[in-house]
Write a protein that holds these residues in place. Structure first.
Motif, PDB file in Angstrom:
ATOM      1  N   ARG A 123       0.829  -1.205   0.000  1.00  0.00           N
ATOM      2  CA  ARG A 123       0.000   0.000   0.000  1.00  0.00           C
ATOM      3  C   ARG A 123       0.865   1.258   0.000  1.00  0.00           C
ATOM      4  O   ARG A 123       0.575   2.223  -0.716  1.00  0.00           O
ATOM      5  N   LEU A 124       1.941   1.250   0.757  1.00  0.00           N
ATOM      6  CA  LEU A 124       2.816   2.421   0.819  1.00  0.00           C
ATOM      7  C   LEU A 124       3.467   2.687  -0.529  1.00  0.00           C
ATOM      8  O   LEU A 124       3.503   3.829  -1.000  1.00  0.00           O
ATOM      9  N   GLY A 165       3.962   5.791  -3.260  1.00  0.00           N
ATOM     10  CA  GLY A 165       5.241   5.992  -3.932  1.00  0.00           C
ATOM     11  C   GLY A 165       5.164   6.032  -5.438  1.00  0.00           C
ATOM     12  O   GLY A 165       5.741   6.928  -6.078  1.00  0.00           O
ATOM     13  N   VAL A 166       4.456   5.065  -6.033  1.00  0.00           N
ATOM     14  CA  VAL A 166       4.400   4.988  -7.501  1.00  0.00           C
ATOM     15  C   VAL A 166       3.815   6.247  -8.131  1.00  0.00           C
ATOM     16  O   VAL A 166       4.378   6.770  -9.101  1.00  0.00           O
ATOM     17  N   PRO A 167       2.692   6.803  -7.638  1.00  0.00           N
ATOM     18  CA  PRO A 167       2.189   8.041  -8.252  1.00  0.00           C
ATOM     19  C   PRO A 167       3.187   9.196  -8.190  1.00  0.00           C
ATOM     20  O   PRO A 167       3.307   9.971  -9.148  1.00  0.00           O
ATOM     21  N   VAL A 168       3.923   9.295  -7.079  1.00  0.00           N
ATOM     22  CA  VAL A 168       4.896  10.378  -6.952  1.00  0.00           C
ATOM     23  C   VAL A 168       6.060  10.174  -7.910  1.00  0.00           C
ATOM     24  O   VAL A 168       6.455  11.084  -8.648  1.00  0.00           O
ATOM     25  N   TYR A 220       0.325   7.902 -13.555  1.00  0.00           N
ATOM     26  CA  TYR A 220       0.582   6.766 -12.677  1.00  0.00           C
ATOM     27  C   TYR A 220      -0.296   6.759 -11.430  1.00  0.00           C
ATOM     28  O   TYR A 220      -0.175   5.860 -10.598  1.00  0.00           O
ATOM     29  N   THR A 221      -1.183   7.722 -11.292  1.00  0.00           N
ATOM     30  CA  THR A 221      -2.228   7.585 -10.274  1.00  0.00           C
ATOM     31  C   THR A 221      -3.240   6.529 -10.703  1.00  0.00           C
ATOM     32  O   THR A 221      -3.987   5.993  -9.876  1.00  0.00           O
ATOM     33  N   TYR A 222      -3.272   6.219 -12.001  1.00  0.00           N
ATOM     34  CA  TYR A 222      -4.199   5.225 -12.535  1.00  0.00           C
ATOM     35  C   TYR A 222      -3.842   3.816 -12.073  1.00  0.00           C
ATOM     36  O   TYR A 222      -4.723   2.993 -11.823  1.00  0.00           O
ATOM     37  N   LEU A 223      -2.543   3.514 -11.956  1.00  0.00           N
ATOM     38  CA  LEU A 223      -2.118   2.153 -11.661  1.00  0.00           C
ATOM     39  C   LEU A 223      -2.684   1.620 -10.353  1.00  0.00           C
ATOM     40  O   LEU A 223      -3.364   0.583 -10.355  1.00  0.00           O
ATOM     41  N   PRO A 224      -2.427   2.260  -9.203  1.00  0.00           N
ATOM     42  CA  PRO A 224      -2.978   1.693  -7.966  1.00  0.00           C
ATOM     43  C   PRO A 224      -4.497   1.651  -7.948  1.00  0.00           C
ATOM     44  O   PRO A 224      -5.092   0.720  -7.405  1.00  0.00           O
ATOM     45  N   ALA A 225      -5.128   2.649  -8.557  1.00  0.00           N
ATOM     46  CA  ALA A 225      -6.592   2.663  -8.584  1.00  0.00           C
ATOM     47  C   ALA A 225      -7.133   1.522  -9.440  1.00  0.00           C
ATOM     48  O   ALA A 225      -8.133   0.873  -9.092  1.00  0.00           O
ATOM     49  N   SER A 226      -6.484   1.244 -10.567  1.00  0.00           N
ATOM     50  CA  SER A 226      -6.943   0.156 -11.436  1.00  0.00           C
ATOM     51  C   SER A 226      -6.747  -1.199 -10.770  1.00  0.00           C
ATOM     52  O   SER A 226      -7.545  -2.114 -10.963  1.00  0.00           O
ATOM     53  N   VAL A 227      -5.678  -1.337  -9.975  1.00  0.00           N
ATOM     54  CA  VAL A 227      -5.451  -2.599  -9.260  1.00  0.00           C
ATOM     55  C   VAL A 227      -6.509  -2.796  -8.182  1.00  0.00           C
ATOM     56  O   VAL A 227      -7.005  -3.903  -7.972  1.00  0.00           O
ATOM     57  N   ARG A 228      -6.881  -1.717  -7.492  1.00  0.00           N
ATOM     58  CA  ARG A 228      -7.903  -1.826  -6.442  1.00  0.00           C
ATOM     59  C   ARG A 228      -9.222  -2.353  -6.981  1.00  0.00           C
ATOM     60  O   ARG A 228      -9.919  -3.106  -6.307  1.00  0.00           O
TER      61      ARG A 228
END
Length: 227
Positions: free
Chosen positions: A161-162, A167-170, A181-189
Motif C-alpha cells: 500500500r505504501l 510511492g508509484v504516483p509520486v 501513474y495515479t491510474y495504476l494503484p486505482a486500477s489494481v484496487r
C-alpha cells in the motif's frame, strides 16, 4: 471518469499510454526492482512451445512478445497505442507488430496456438469481452498466460500500500511529468482478485485454469487452456 478512479474510457487509456510510452520500460523495471523481466520469462516458458503461433495482447513496448519469441514462438504483438508500438518495433523486426483493439481482435477464429497478456487486461473496458476474444482466436487446446498485478495479503500488504498507493504516483509524476501513474494503484484496487479472475477465465471458455503468485502475492500468473 479519471485516472485517479482507475477507470477510463478506451480513448482515455490510449491517450494515457501514448503519453507515458517514453518512460514505460523504465517505470516497469523501477516499480518491480527489475523482477518484471523474470516474470515474463517464466510466463512465456509456461505457455509457449517451439513453433507456436503466439499472440501477445496489449503488448505495449514489446518485452513480453520478445520473451515469447525467445521461448520459440512465431509472435504477433498487438496494442492500440501507436506510441508504444513505435518502441516495440525498434526492439525487433522478427515480431509482427499490429495496432488493434483487444476487444475486437483482427484475427480469425483459432489463429493462434498460445497467447499472453502482461499487465494489460485490467485496462480493458470489458474484461469479460477481452477474455472471450482471446479464447476465440486460440485453437482448441491453445494455451493462455496472463500476468497481472494483484493485492497481497499478510505482512507485505502495508508495504504494498505504501509503495503502490503513495510511492508509484509520486515517482511516476517525476519521471513522466504527468499524473498518469495515479491510474495504476486505482486500477489494481478495482481489479478482480486471483480467484475471481480464475473464475472469469473458466466462464470465457478456458479449462485447467490455475494461477501462481510471485513476489508474495503482488503479481499473479494465470494459466488456462482453451476448450
Amino acid at each position: 471518469m479519471t485516472a485517479g478512479s482507475g477507470t477510463l474510457p478506451a480513448e482515455g487509456v490510449r491517450t494515457m499510454f501514448d503519453r507515458i510510452a517514453p518512460v514505460y520500460d523504465a517505470m516497469n523495471h523501477l516499480m518491480t526492482a527489475g523482477l518484471d523481466r523474470r516474470w515474463r520469462r517464466v510466463a512465456a516458458e509456461a505457455v509457449v512451445r517451439p513453433g507456436d503461433r503466439v499472440l501477445d495482447g496489449c503488448c505495449g513496448t514489446g518485452d513480453f512478445a520478445l520473451a515469447d519469441a525467445r521461448a520459440g514462438g512465431r509472435v504477433t504483438g498487438l496494442d492500440f497505442s501507436e506510441r508504444m508500438l513505435e518502441r516495440a518495433r525498434a526492439k525487433s523486426s522478427a515480431v509482427e507488430w499490429v495496432q488493434g483493439d483487444a476487444l475486437a481482435l483482427p484475427f480469425e477464429d483459432g489463429s493462434f496456438d498460445s497467447a499472453t497478456v502482461g499487465f494489460g487486461v485490467r485496462n480493458l473496458e470489458s474484461l469479460e469481452r477481452g477474455l472471450a476474444e482471446l479464447r476465440r482466436v486460440l485453437r482448441p487446446g491453445g494455451r493462455l498466460g496472463v500476468l497481472e498485478i494483484t493485492r497481497p495479503r499478510g505482512a507485505l500488504a502495508p508495504f504494498y500500500r505504501l509503495w503502490f498507493e503513495k510511492g508509484v504516483p509520486v515517482v511516476g509524476r517525476v519521471v513522466s511529468g504527468s499524473s498518469a501513474y495515479t491510474y495504476l494503484p486505482a486500477s489494481v484496487r478495482r481489479f478482480p482478485g486471483p480467484d475471481d479472475l480464475a473464475g472469469l477465465l473458466r466462464a470465457a471458455g478456458f479449462c485447467k485454469v490455475r494461477y501462481r503468485l510471485f513476489a508474495r502475492g503482488i503479481v499473479a500468473l494465470h494459466l488456462g487452456v482453451a476448450e
